[in-house]
Write a protein that holds these residues in place. Sequence first.
Motif, short mmCIF file in Angstrom:
data_model
loop_
_atom_site.label_atom_id
_atom_site.label_comp_id
_atom_site.label_asym_id
_atom_site.label_seq_id
_atom_site.Cartn_x
_atom_site.Cartn_y
_atom_site.Cartn_z
N PRO A 293 79.67 54.60 28.57
CA PRO A 293 79.09 55.79 28.00
C PRO A 293 79.66 55.86 26.49
CG PRO A 293 79.86 56.41 30.11
CD PRO A 293 80.58 55.07 29.91
N ALA A 294 78.87 56.56 25.56
CA ALA A 294 79.13 56.57 24.08
C ALA A 294 78.39 57.79 23.79
CB ALA A 294 79.03 55.39 23.55
N LEU A 295 79.05 58.71 23.05
CA LEU A 295 78.11 59.71 22.51
C LEU A 295 77.96 59.63 21.08
CD1 LEU A 295 76.88 62.46 23.09
CD2 LEU A 295 79.15 63.68 22.41
N GLY A 296 77.02 59.30 20.53
CA GLY A 296 77.07 58.99 19.00
C GLY A 296 77.05 57.56 18.90
N CYS A 297 76.94 57.38 17.44
CA CYS A 297 77.03 55.88 16.91
C CYS A 297 78.48 55.60 16.87
CB CYS A 297 76.48 55.87 15.44
SG CYS A 297 76.79 54.48 14.67
N THR A 298 78.80 54.48 17.44
CA THR A 298 80.13 54.16 17.74
C THR A 298 81.14 53.69 16.71
OG1 THR A 298 79.36 51.74 18.28
CG2 THR A 298 79.71 53.29 20.15
N GLU A 299 80.52 53.48 15.45
CA GLU A 299 81.62 53.60 14.45
C GLU A 299 81.90 54.72 13.58
OE1 GLU A 299 80.27 50.08 15.47
OE2 GLU A 299 78.64 51.01 14.67
N PRO A 300 81.28 55.75 13.67
CA PRO A 300 81.98 57.09 13.31
C PRO A 300 82.61 57.65 14.35
CG PRO A 300 79.41 56.98 12.75
CD PRO A 300 79.62 55.75 13.39
N GLY B 173 88.08 67.03 18.72
CA GLY B 173 87.98 65.90 19.55
C GLY B 173 88.82 65.85 20.98
N ASN B 174 88.38 65.06 21.89
CA ASN B 174 89.21 64.95 22.90
C ASN B 174 89.62 63.41 22.71
OD1 ASN B 174 90.06 64.14 25.50
ND2 ASN B 174 88.49 65.14 26.53
N ALA B 175 91.04 63.44 22.64
CA ALA B 175 91.74 62.04 22.42
C ALA B 175 91.77 61.25 23.68
CB ALA B 175 93.07 62.35 21.88
N GLN B 176 91.33 61.86 24.62
CA GLN B 176 91.42 60.99 25.88
C GLN B 176 90.18 60.53 26.55
OE1 GLN B 176 93.62 63.88 25.92
NE2 GLN B 176 95.16 62.14 25.26
N ALA B 177 88.95 60.98 25.40
CA ALA B 177 87.55 60.42 26.04
C ALA B 177 86.85 59.39 25.37
CB ALA B 177 86.96 61.65 25.60
N GLY B 178 87.70 58.35 24.74
CA GLY B 178 87.27 57.30 24.18
C GLY B 178 86.15 57.33 23.23
N LEU B 179 84.90 56.85 23.74
CA LEU B 179 83.80 56.84 23.04
C LEU B 179 83.03 58.05 23.00
CD1 LEU B 179 82.36 53.09 23.19
CD2 LEU B 179 83.62 54.18 21.34
N GLU B 180 83.53 58.96 23.81
CA GLU B 180 82.93 60.24 24.08
C GLU B 180 83.89 61.35 23.44
OE1 GLU B 180 80.34 60.65 27.59
OE2 GLU B 180 81.97 59.59 28.72
N VAL B 181 84.59 61.05 22.51
CA VAL B 181 85.64 61.66 22.05
C VAL B 181 84.79 63.07 21.41
CG1 VAL B 181 85.46 60.70 19.87
CG2 VAL B 181 87.57 62.11 20.04
N LEU B 182 83.65 63.16 21.20
CA LEU B 182 83.12 64.67 20.64
C LEU B 182 82.38 65.17 21.59
CD1 LEU B 182 81.82 63.26 17.24
CD2 LEU B 182 84.00 64.23 17.55
N GLY C 71 88.51 46.72 17.72
CA GLY C 71 87.48 47.15 18.88
C GLY C 71 87.42 48.77 18.58
N HIS C 72 86.32 49.26 19.00
CA HIS C 72 86.00 50.77 18.82
C HIS C 72 87.17 51.64 18.95
CE1 HIS C 72 82.25 49.02 18.03
NE2 HIS C 72 81.91 49.90 17.42
N THR C 73 87.84 51.33 20.29
CA THR C 73 89.01 52.13 20.78
C THR C 73 90.35 51.64 21.04
OG1 THR C 73 88.24 51.50 23.32
CG2 THR C 73 86.98 53.48 22.16
N ARG C 74 90.38 50.52 20.35
CA ARG C 74 91.70 49.66 20.36
C ARG C 74 92.83 50.16 19.33
NH1 ARG C 74 93.72 44.64 18.27
NH2 ARG C 74 94.93 43.44 19.85
N VAL C 75 93.54 51.06 19.78
CA VAL C 75 94.71 51.58 19.01
C VAL C 75 95.58 50.62 18.78
CG1 VAL C 75 96.34 53.52 18.74
CG2 VAL C 75 94.17 53.85 19.64
N VAL C 76 96.26 50.41 17.41
CA VAL C 76 96.96 49.35 17.08
C VAL C 76 98.43 49.82 16.59
CG1 VAL C 76 95.33 47.64 16.96
CG2 VAL C 76 96.02 48.77 14.98
N GLU C 77 98.27 51.35 16.01
CA GLU C 77 99.29 51.67 15.66
C GLU C 77 99.45 53.15 15.64
OE1 GLU C 77 102.39 50.39 12.17
OE2 GLU C 77 100.62 51.44 11.41
N ILE C 78 100.50 54.05 15.95
CA ILE C 78 100.36 55.44 15.81
C ILE C 78 101.96 55.80 14.88
CG2 ILE C 78 100.67 57.70 16.75
CD1 ILE C 78 99.14 56.51 19.32
#
Length: 433
Positions: free
Chosen positions: A22-29, A86-95, A147-154
């Motif tokens: 599931p994804a809410l909204g266009c996945t690039e923004p 935003g919900n940081a744990q919601a992946g592509l449904e962050v909003l 990848g749209h949800t692939r965090v590489v650095e914090i």
Amino acid sequence: MSEQINPLWNHFIRAVQEEVKPALGCTEPVSLALACAIAAEHLPGEVTQIDAWVSPNLMKNGLGVTVPGTGMVGLPIAAALGAIGGNAQAGLEVLKDASGEALAKAKALLQAGRVQVKLQEPCDEILYSRACVHAGNTSAMVTIAGGHTRVVEIVCQGETRFVLNEQPGEMGGDPLVVFSHTTLSQIVEFVEQVPFDAIRFILEAARLNDALSREGLSGKWGLHIGATLHKQRARGWMAQDIGSDIVIRTSAASDARMGGATLPAMSNSGSGNQGITATMPVVVVAEYVQADDERLARALMLSHLAAIYIHYQLPRLSALCAATTAAMGAAAGMAWLMGGNYQTIAMAIGSMIGDVSGIICDGASNSCAMKVSTSVGSAWKAVMMALDDSAVTGNEGIVAHDVEQSIANLCSLACRSMQATDQQIIEIMASKV
């Protein structure tokens, strides 16, 4: 999952579970919004400033698309709302949980000129976003790449909190590697023989995307292509048949998704439009042939897997409109539901490669629904031809005698020559800003 299932089938199932979400909204923004949400989660106070950098392709897909629930277009509002609500744990449904209060604060931040989104130059990644979110004197920076949800650095206050050392494909990190040694015929065999209980989950794609389609038919969203065609059909300007149903119901879902409806799409390969395109034509045909849940699930798995299989051979984002390749998956699913075999499916995909291979991606926007409608119309035409043992032959254009070679020929265009096309599209779009 049962250990007795063919190991290759387990890989197929895992790939679908990874790529069909599931994804809410266009996945690039949304990807940028997620980076901002994760960064904000590491800060103690209210967000006061956002600076972000994105790849050219992510910029291209974020310039003209409406962010759900905001009534606004573009990356800055996605970044602001991601950071504030935003919900940081919601992946592509962050909003999905963003409140009216959060939206008001996000808009105020924009109006104060406190949100900046720039191109990352140079940038080797096709899909890349880096967000530095400030709360007074504190800051956190999150980078998503590959990848749209692939965090590489914090990084927080200059201190690195997380670095992803694993490369895609290493340590079992990429379930799509299976497609490097897979054939379309193996996918068809899997769909026909895998236990129903192992793939029942794919029915959720039908539920989510059909709900989007029904919302789109209200005529409130995007270019309201589906609603307009539905109205014109009632006036007698279009035939009332399965072909028009496929185009109307699929484009209506894309209208709602691109127009900012607050309903999730079931995505495919990181794209809601690809998920809609791989789902809705199959749902429509399943209704016409009165397929039960098991046959619908098998057809949806065939469609989504075939779409993933083709897209795996493409760059994650490119100048090739991926609604076309998702519709090739839909052609496979529709042909199978109507009694077609592997050869029928191969013929339908080959004909589509001979038909819609030149459609370009000029960024995510309301007009995506036009390309979706064109692609699924081509899919239906190709299925009708294949069921009558007719198809574009291997003597014509980029189509080969073997469907695997036809797919490879199509994907080689996107991987090589269309890279220059992509750069030209980005230059044209950037000149509008």
